[in-house]
Design an enzyme around this catalytic site. Structure first.
Site, PDB file in Angstrom:
ATOM      1  N   ASN A 102       0.827  -1.203   0.000  1.00 51.75           N
ATOM      2  CA  ASN A 102       0.000   0.000   0.000  1.00 51.75           C
ATOM      3  C   ASN A 102       0.860   1.250   0.000  1.00 51.75           C
ATOM      4  O   ASN A 102       1.956   1.251   0.570  1.00 51.75           O
ATOM      5  CB  ASN A 102      -0.938   0.003   1.220  1.00 51.75           C
ATOM      6  N   VAL A 103       0.353   2.272  -0.632  1.00 52.21           N
ATOM      7  CA  VAL A 103       1.097   3.547  -0.722  1.00 52.21           C
ATOM      8  C   VAL A 103       0.403   4.619   0.133  1.00 52.21           C
ATOM      9  O   VAL A 103       0.747   5.781   0.065  1.00 52.21           O
ATOM     10  CB  VAL A 103       1.181   3.992  -2.202  1.00 52.21           C
ATOM     11  N   HIS A 119       5.971  -0.482  -2.524  1.00 55.82           N
ATOM     12  CA  HIS A 119       5.568   0.251  -3.722  1.00 55.82           C
ATOM     13  C   HIS A 119       5.590   1.758  -3.545  1.00 55.82           C
ATOM     14  O   HIS A 119       4.949   2.474  -4.307  1.00 55.82           O
ATOM     15  CB  HIS A 119       4.162  -0.199  -4.156  1.00 55.82           C
ATOM     16  N   GLY A 187      -5.156  -9.096   3.036  1.00 55.80           N
ATOM     17  CA  GLY A 187      -5.815  -8.121   2.155  1.00 55.80           C
ATOM     18  C   GLY A 187      -5.118  -7.886   0.845  1.00 55.80           C
ATOM     19  O   GLY A 187      -5.075  -6.763   0.341  1.00 55.80           O
ATOM     20  N   ASN A 213      -8.434 -12.762   4.105  1.00 57.30           N
ATOM     21  CA  ASN A 213      -9.006 -12.124   2.934  1.00 57.30           C
ATOM     22  C   ASN A 213     -10.510 -12.377   2.916  1.00 57.30           C
ATOM     23  O   ASN A 213     -10.973 -13.358   3.476  1.00 57.30           O
ATOM     24  CB  ASN A 213      -8.345 -12.688   1.664  1.00 57.30           C
TER      25      ASN A 213
END
Ligand code: BV8
Ligand code: ZN
Length: 248
Positions: A102-103, A119, A187, A213
């Protein structure tokens, strides 16, 4: 239906090294849309149209607007109980590391310290020539191409498709996946490489791999346990159960 966590509790109770990979799903309950779910942020566009340098050079305005839209959304959201449980877990285990695709910076916002961003981070821009970083509020640009003082093109400080992940972060991730006692994949649809390789590598290296998930993923058939449900509900419940069992 009460989930039987006994195997997980047993594994965690003797674990020295716990390693976690998270994806967009852990931020879903904070209100950040995921990428590939039907209402995800890529439902309107394809990653190829947005998250890569060619798309950026072809249509910088569209790409900047997409990032500005996501930034405005992310500035309004808060970490959820899933993020917060990982903070508590980090404090408990002798060794704990968290690798996120995640960013959105929500793990940092929750208080996690041992977070590695595979990322990048959407709140920063980066010069594509000298690599200088800027917080995104500095000289926002949604028009055209903006340049650093060195003349390099400014772009969001995220890893686009076809771009290498930060070398130091990726090698640390491989090292930790190969030596984890317990590895959580939380996730993520596990379709984007090389991040998706981490749980596979962990399983191959002898870790007990737990997936959390809401649906089956590309790696569900190779993990030891998949806990189906929302990570913001499962993680706090699992952690409460663990603490009761080991009366910690
Ligand atoms: C590279 C940053 C090489 C930007 C992103 C063919 C085969 C294999 C690989 C490739 C291939 N063709 C191309 C490749 C390589 C490519 C790739 O993997 N493509 C895939 C799509 C096939 N990878 C790359 O390009 C990488 N670089 O390989 O470089 C190289 C080699 C030499 C020299 C130069 C280069 C770079 C990949 C990084 C791309 N950047 N994002 C931005 O964000 O704008 S990817 C993007 O996808 C995000 O980072 C995101 O995190 C990531 C993965 O998605 P997920 O996080 O899993 O999100 P998703 O929506 O998919 O799934 C959410 C999940 O959560 C779902 O399963 C859902 O069920 C679940 N969920 C929902 N709600 C909840 C929940 N779970 C629990 N609780 C809930 N409440
Ligand atoms: Zn520069």
């Amino acid at each position: 239906m009460q989930t039987d966590y006994s195997e997980i509790v047993h594994r965690l109770a003797k674990a020295q090294k716990v390693v976690v990979l998270t994806g967009a799903g852990i931020s879903a309950e904070s209100g950040v849309p995921t990428f590939r779910s039907p209402d995800g942020i890529w439902s309107k566009f394809k990653p190829e149209e947005l998250a890569n340098m060619e798309a950026f050079l072809r249509n910088p305005k569209l790409v900047w607007e997409w990032y500005q839209y996501r930034r405005r959304l992310i500035e309004e959201v808060q970490p959820n109980p899933g993020h917060l449980t990982l903070v508590a877990m980090e404090a408990f285990f002798p060794y704990f590391s968290l690798f996120t695709q995640n960013v959105d910076g929500l793990h940092h916002k929750a208080g996690s310290r041992c977070v590695y961003e595979l990322h990048g981070n959407i709140m920063r821009n980066r010069c594509s020539r000298c690599e200088k970083r800027f917080m995104h509020s500095e000289g926002d640009m949604t028009e055209g191409l903006s340049r650093c003082s060195c003349g390099g093109l400014l772009r969001p400080d995220v890893v686009w498709f076809g771009e290498m992940l930060p070398e130091d972060v990726l090698s640390k991730a491989y090292e930790d996946a190969q030596s984890a006692d317990v590895f959580f994949s939380i996730g993520t649809s596990a379709v984007v490489y090389p991040a998706a390789h981490l749980p596979i590598l962990a399983a191959e290296s002898g870790a007990f791999v737990i997936e959390i998930n809401t649906e089956t993923t590309a790696i569900s058939n190779m993990v030891h346990i998949t806990l189906f449900g929302k990570s913001g509900e499962i993680l706090p419940h699992l952690w409460r159960t663990f603490r009761e069992r080991v009366n910690f």
